[in-house]
Design an enzyme around this catalytic site. Structure first.
Site, PDB file in Angstrom:
ATOM      1  N   ARG A   1      -9.096  -0.355   3.680  1.00  0.00           N
ATOM      2  CA  ARG A   1      -8.138   0.679   3.162  1.00  0.00           C
ATOM      3  C   ARG A   1      -7.060   0.212   2.872  1.00  0.00           C
ATOM      4  NH1 ARG A   1      -6.747   4.796   6.985  1.00  0.00           N
ATOM      5  NH2 ARG A   1      -5.158   5.054   5.196  1.00  0.00           N
TER       6      ARG A   1
ATOM      7  N   ASP B   1       3.455   0.190  12.115  1.00  0.00           N
ATOM      8  CA  ASP B   1       2.475  -0.481  11.647  1.00  0.00           C
ATOM      9  C   ASP B   1       2.163  -1.865  11.946  1.00  0.00           C
ATOM     10  OD1 ASP B   1       1.991   2.002  10.615  1.00  0.00           O
ATOM     11  OD2 ASP B   1       2.699   1.590   8.282  1.00  0.00           O
TER      12      ASP B   1
ATOM     13  N   LYS C   1       0.799  -1.322  -0.106  1.00  0.00           N
ATOM     14  CA  LYS C   1      -0.033  -0.253   0.074  1.00  0.00           C
ATOM     15  C   LYS C   1       1.068   1.223  -0.084  1.00  0.00           C
ATOM     16  CE  LYS C   1      -1.994   1.842   4.233  1.00  0.00           C
ATOM     17  NZ  LYS C   1      -1.658   3.190   4.262  1.00  0.00           N
ATOM     18  N   ASN C   2       1.550   1.378   0.939  1.00  0.00           N
ATOM     19  CA  ASN C   2       2.351   2.750   0.928  1.00  0.00           C
ATOM     20  C   ASN C   2       3.637   2.751  -0.149  1.00  0.00           C
ATOM     21  OD1 ASN C   2       0.934   3.304   3.216  1.00  0.00           O
ATOM     22  ND2 ASN C   2       2.372   2.472   4.921  1.00  0.00           N
TER      23      ASN C   2
ATOM     24  N   ARG D   1      -0.659  14.868  13.216  1.00  0.00           N
ATOM     25  CA  ARG D   1       0.308  14.342  12.107  1.00  0.00           C
ATOM     26  C   ARG D   1       0.714  15.687  11.156  1.00  0.00           C
ATOM     27  NH1 ARG D   1      -2.188   8.940   9.714  1.00  0.00           N
ATOM     28  NH2 ARG D   1      -0.036   8.658   9.058  1.00  0.00           N
TER      29      ARG D   1
ATOM     30  N   CYS E   1      -5.371   7.633   9.173  1.00  0.00           N
ATOM     31  CA  CYS E   1      -5.515   7.257  10.427  1.00  0.00           C
ATOM     32  C   CYS E   1      -5.206   8.405  11.545  1.00  0.00           C
ATOM     33  CB  CYS E   1      -4.773   5.917  10.830  1.00  0.00           C
ATOM     34  SG  CYS E   1      -5.176   4.626   9.659  1.00  0.00           S
TER      35      CYS E   1
END
Ligand code: EPU
Length: 429
Positions: free
Chosen positions: A398, A306, A22-23, A122, A117
């Site tokens: 997600r 994570d 994903k990232n 952030r 999230c």
């Protein structure tokens, strides 16, 4: 409203194939804008953040065509910067990569403030500092970040005050088409930074040092399109490794780069879990009790934040008291309240969770507080007997590709159910 319903207590056994990361996928999708050309991206995970990233690209004029379930073609020749809809970009964190990509391509960017999230504040001050170092003026106005390099972007030195994944990638995106050399110091070293750099280099960029804490980007005039395959998702892999260990099962976690899993593997082995590494898969099994251990999350190659919630569930089963310290985000223990509902004995003291192992988790209705917290609830549900219901699973979807299907294939009893709103609010009659 959708929920997962899990009847736990079955050890997971068999193979699972890990999807693209994903990232890495999201920034690479946005990075393709810099090429002003046609890119084919392979090994894309089928997750909502990717779907949203592609929707945002379409909204700014890219032509997006799925060539296969995991392959997309993005044609950004006619794209226009500054036109991404607020409501879309606010739904996800990765949309901040549109800032670097628009700034790099058009010398100007206007993007809504990113969502993602909720782990406390952030900020994106380091991204902004990087853009400013390259010659952009940046302002935040009515929830929108506007960056403009009136005289063009020029390579420069950027030193980050903390290790930031998003900041590192965003400055790379802004720098690839700038004039001259950009040097990023105290850069993040995560595998997805390397993947984004490899993608851009395949398109003709000149980036060296990705994977170390000093990255050099020599600006080029132009990029071209390419075909590129995303690396496997180490966090999805780690989640399945922990699920195998937590349920006392045995799984072959396939399509991984074992090197990326080293910190996860090391901690699992310290707990007594058996992890055998092969070229592109790992075999994970647990035969006996689990040892208590201490963990501190750190930037790569340290233990990933994570994986912190998923590991917390496993530590609930260890013999003795474990200390789990979160050093990346200020508030990533909100899920502990949900685990307590399942019988976990955990005290949070500042940035450390003190976990008393050996408690038997009990099935309960719980919420997915965020993406990885949701994955942790799934693992908790899988390892306790009885029916666990998990709400707010949109967080999980997600970032996990076909989680229900993949878990079912290794023996889990997990279903997604849809509850009509009329039932949810009790107005059926
Ligand atoms: N930070 C600042 N200022 C900045 C940027 C970061 O203070 O300008 C702070 C953050 O508040 C945090 C720390 O620096 O305390 C690290 O933040 P980083 O920028 O590395 O995180 P991110 O880019 O917001 C990405 C991933 C997260 C992952 C972190 C850390 C994406 C879209 N998100 O977030 O992924 O936890 O890096 O590895 O890539 C997830 O996948 O579940 C997830 C949350």
């Amino acid at each position: 409203m959708e929920k997962y319903v899990i009847n736990g207590g079955t050890p997971l056994r068999g193979p699972v194939d890990i999807s693209g990361m994903k990232n890495a996928a999201c920034p690479i999708i946005f990075a393709s804008l810099l090429t002003g050309s046609v890119c084919v991206i392979e090994n894309l995970p089928a997750i909502n953040d990717v779907a949203l990233s592609l929707e945002i690209m379409q909204s700014i004029g890219c032509r997006v065509r799925m060539l296969a379930k995991d392959t997309v073609e993005i044609d950004s020749r006619d794209a226009e910067g500054g036109s991404s809809p607020f409501d879309l970009v606010r739904k996800m964190r990765s949309s901040y990569y549109l800032l670097g990509a628009e700034l790099g391509r058009y010398g100007r960017a206007c993007v809504g403030y990113p969502g993602g999230c909720d782990f406390g504040v952030r900020p994106i001050d380091q991204h902004i500092k990087g853009f400013e170092a390259l010659g952009a003026e940046v302002s935040v106005d009515s929830g929108c970040v506007v960056a403009e390099a009136k005289y063009g972007l020029r390579g420069s030195s950027v030193y980050f005050d903390m290790v930031t994944v998003g900041g590192t990638i965003n400055v790379i995106l802004a720098a690839v088409l700038a004039k001259g050399m950009t040097v990023i110091e105290n850069a993040a070293r995560e595998p997805h930074i390397v993947d984004v750099a490899n993608f851009l280099n395949t398109c003709g960029a000149r980036i060296t040092g990705a994977g170390t804490d000093t990255i050099r980007v020599r600006g080029v005039e132009k990029l071209r399109g390419c075909t590129y395959a995303i690396i496997p998702d180490m966090i999805e892999a780690g989640t399945f490794m922990i699920a195998a260990a937590a349920t006392g099962g045995a799984m072959v976690v396939r399509n991984v780069i074992p090197k990326h899993l080293e910190s996860i593997t090391a901690k699992l082995e310290e707990m007594g879990v058996i992890v055998e590494e092969y070229d592109d898969y790992v075999y994970v099994t647990r035969s006996g009790d689990l040892n208590r251990i201490n963990i501190k999350t750190l930037p790569y190659p340290g233990f990933p934040t994570d994986m912190q919630p998923q590991m917390c569930v496993l530590l609930c089963q260890a013999n003795g008291v474990s200390f789990l310290t979160e050093s990346i985000f200020e508030n990533r223990f909100k899920y502990v309240e949900e685990l307590r509902l399942m019988g976990a004995s955990i005290i949070v003291d500042g940035r450390t969770a003190i976990i008393e192992g050996g408690t038997t988790l009990q099935a309960a209705p719980v919420r997915a507080m965020d993406l990885r917290a949701g994955a942790a609830m799934v693992i908790a549900g899988l390892c306790c007997k009885g029916r666990t219901e998990i709400d707010e699973i949109f967080h999980i979807e997600r970032g996990y590709d076909n989680l229900v299907g993949k878990l079912t294939a290794v023996g889990a009893d997990i279903r997604k159910i849809v509850i009509p709103d009329s039932v949810e609010y009790g107005t059926a009659n």
